[in-house]
Enzyme design. Structure first.
Site, PDB file in Angstrom:
ATOM      1  N   ASP A 179     -21.473  12.204   0.438  1.00 14.39           N
ATOM      2  CA  ASP A 179     -22.899  12.100   1.334  1.00 14.39           C
ATOM      3  C   ASP A 179     -22.588  11.626   3.423  1.00 14.39           C
ATOM      4  OD1 ASP A 179     -25.809  12.664   1.013  1.00 14.39           O
ATOM      5  OD2 ASP A 179     -25.667   9.782   1.205  1.00 14.39           O
ATOM      6  N   GLU A 203     -20.445  16.230   3.606  1.00 17.67           N
ATOM      7  CA  GLU A 203     -21.759  16.221   5.223  1.00 17.67           C
ATOM      8  C   GLU A 203     -21.749  15.586   6.105  1.00 17.67           C
ATOM      9  OE1 GLU A 203     -26.607  15.473   4.709  1.00 17.67           O
ATOM     10  OE2 GLU A 203     -24.956  13.744   3.853  1.00 17.67           O
TER      11      GLU A 203
END
Ligand code: TEU
Length: 558
Positions: free
Chosen positions: A218, A280
């Site tokens: 993330d 990401e």
């Protein structure tokens, strides 16, 4: 190069842009399906999806034809940001099940030949994580506070904004401020602190030992902040549109992040099998993103510049060229993605009024787009994407053609992007509405009780799996065909050439030992005549034989 390129279109110019991979580890060509666990399938009827629900639907995913799943966070969490606020990185939230359920899910997926990627959230913890609670209790100057970014300041320490609106700082009772690039319940970790690094190295090992095939990391571009925590003067709106280089702000794409990922790669490589991690990282331009996928870092990074491309032939061609040039420069696979749990579903986004808007920003005043045209474009866009060499990501429900649920009532919305946005932004709940499995069933088959953490709109029944499976021309059958033909013809690993057929038509040839497949996407208003010598392998709309209508795509061979 197959003879077809020359026979069928003798006048067209061909621009070779990519060679096939020599060796192809699974992650170079995989189609990876994102499961957002709260909304996928609910086995215990409490209105929240769970790991048991995912396990029950693995046969569906196998039948769809995906190679791997990525599961968004299922860890213990107060759910202030849909589980991206983690209170314990090494356990399962009771809402989702137990660690034993996670083991069972991984084993069952593997038995079906489906790999499993899980989500790691290293930029911040939940404020309910024991570390943050200890930091609050220990007070200013303590080693506990040094794991986060606590600052003593007479006012807000700098002008950094939270991604969800408002300042990125919150003051605690003793007067210090802490940094949170997202919600105030997501304090940013200090990656200069060795304990932070050790904790995450241990967390990766914990899950690798349990057999996961890899990780989605993330906001991989946010972990390191420029020294001094100084104000910035870049235009925040332009930044969010992807119009500025990401490191125009002092909390994104700082060079220090790479050292962290090199250490993680060494951990992955110390395990048997081909374990992989995907960044990401909302990093632009492509040459900066390529740094994340050098041989000793991530295997993949999401291609958000491609996701942002407008419905325009030149824009798509430019993205395909630049993506492959930069990925090839470091020997990494290109990746492609159109939807995920943060952005407006592409069946809606591809017809929104302002296509240059950040894909996660849904303005309250935005006109409601045309669902029919949106679905037509979405199907065509997916047909282009799944033919491109490299790895592609699908988001649950896009194979059903689901639209964004813009009309969710304010009281149902949970996303901090809505709650902090003062009502100007609707947030991301509209792409997270539970999946319809059966038209005539409680909660459209999401569970047996009819409970659903977000309300499903009435028309979701028409998108249900049981209405589409086996029905010619349905979106689900289109996805199954695309994935089957992609596999037969090994499209994930071919050389790629752009073919100049018409300015408003994107055409490309993918060539490998299975032959040449030509993909044509019509972004103009006039139909494109399909050559009589070509055979249609799959088309994004019904009845495509000799003319390819506007907003449609086709895969052709000799
Ligand atoms: O999202 C990262 C991100 O920066 C955006 O997609 C984000 O949704 C947007 O900036 C919101 O305004 C990741 C997760 O995918 C997302 O769900 C989390 O909310 C976020 O990180 C924080 O963990």
């Amino acid at each position: 190069m197959s003879p077809r390129t020359h026979h069928a279109t003798p006048d067209s110019a061909v621009e070779h842009i990519h060679d096939a991979f020599g060796t192809a580890e699974w992650w170079r060509t995989a189609v990876i399906y994102q499961v957002y666990p709260r909304s996928f399938a609910d086995s215990d009827g409490d209105g929240n999806g769970d790991l048991g629900g995912i396990k029950n639907r693995l046969a569906y995913l196998h039948d769809l034809g995906v190679d791997a799943i990525w599961i968004s966070p299922f860890y213990p969490s107060p759910q202030a940001d849909g589980g991206y606020d983690v209170a314990d990185y090494r356990d399962v939230d009771p809402m989702y099940g137990t660690l034993a359920d996670a083991d069972d899910l991984i084993a069952t997926a593997h038995a079906l030949g489906i790999r499993v990627i899980i989500d790691i959230v290293p930029n911040h913890t939940s404020d309910e994580h024991p570390w943050f609670q200890a930091a609050l209790a220990a007070g200013p100057g303590s080693p506990e506070r040094d794991r986060y970014w606590f600052v003593d300041s007479p006012g807000v320490p700098n002008n950094w904004p939270s991604e969800f609106g408002g300042p990125a700082w919150t003051q605690v009772a003793d007067g210090e401020w802490y940094l949170h690039l997202f919600d105030r319940k997501q304090p940013d970790l200090n990656w200069e602190n060795p304990e932070v690094r050790e904790m995450f190295a241990g967390t990766l090992r914990f899950w690798l030992d349990r057999g996961v095939d890899g990780f989605r990391i993330d906001v991989a571009h946010h972990l390191v902040k420029a020294p001094g925590l100084l104000d910035f003067d870049a235009d925040w709106d332009a930044y969010n549109r992807g119009a500025l280089p990401t490191n125009a702000v002092p909390f994104a794409d700082q060079d220090g992040v790479h050292d962290i990922y090199q250490q993680w790669r060494a951990i992955l490589d110390s395990y048997p099998g081909e374990r992989a991690m995907v960044a990401e990282a909302w990093v632009t331009p492509h040459d900066r993103l390529a740094l994340y996928v050098r041989a000793d870092e991530f295997q993949q990074a999401f291609n958000f510049d491609y996701m942002r491309a407008t419905w325009d032939a030149d824009a798509l061609r430019a993205q395909i060229r630049t993506t492959l040039r930069n990925a090839d420069s470091v020997g990494a696979p290109a990746t492609w993605v159109l939807s995920n749990h943060d952005v407006i579903r592409h069946a809606t986004r591809l017809v929104r009024a302002d296509p240059t808007m950040a894909p996660w920003i849904l303005k309250a005043t935005e006109p409601r787009p045309d669902t029919g045209l949106g679905l037509r474009r979405a199907r065509a866009a997916t047909a282009l994407m799944l033919a491109l060499p490299g790895s592609s990501y699908l988001y649950q429900g896009e194979e059903l053609g689901l639209r964004e649920v813009i009309e969710l009532p304010a009281e149902a919305r949970t996303d901090p992007d809505f709650l902090r946005g003062g009502g100007h932004r609707l947030g991301r709940d509209g792409c997270r509405v539970p999946i319809p499995w059966k038209k005539d069933a409680p909660a459209f088959g999401f569970n047996d009780t009819g409970a659903s953490w977000l309300p499903q709109p009435a028309d979701f029944g028409d998108y249900a799996v049981d209405r589409q499976r086996g029905r010619d021309g349905s979106t689900l059958e289109l996805y199954r065909s695309l994935l089957a033909v992609r596999r037969q013809r090994q499209l994930g690993n071919g050389s790629l050439a752009l073919v100049d057929l018409r300015a408003d038509v994107v055409a490309l040839d993918v060539t490998n030992d299975r032959g040449t497949t030509r993909i044509v996407l019509n972004l103009g208003s006039e139909p494109w005549p399909i050559p009589a010598s070509a055979r249609v392998l799959v088309a994004s709309a019904d009845g495509v034989t000799d003319l390819l209508p506007a907003d449609c795509a086709v895969w052709l061979t000799d």
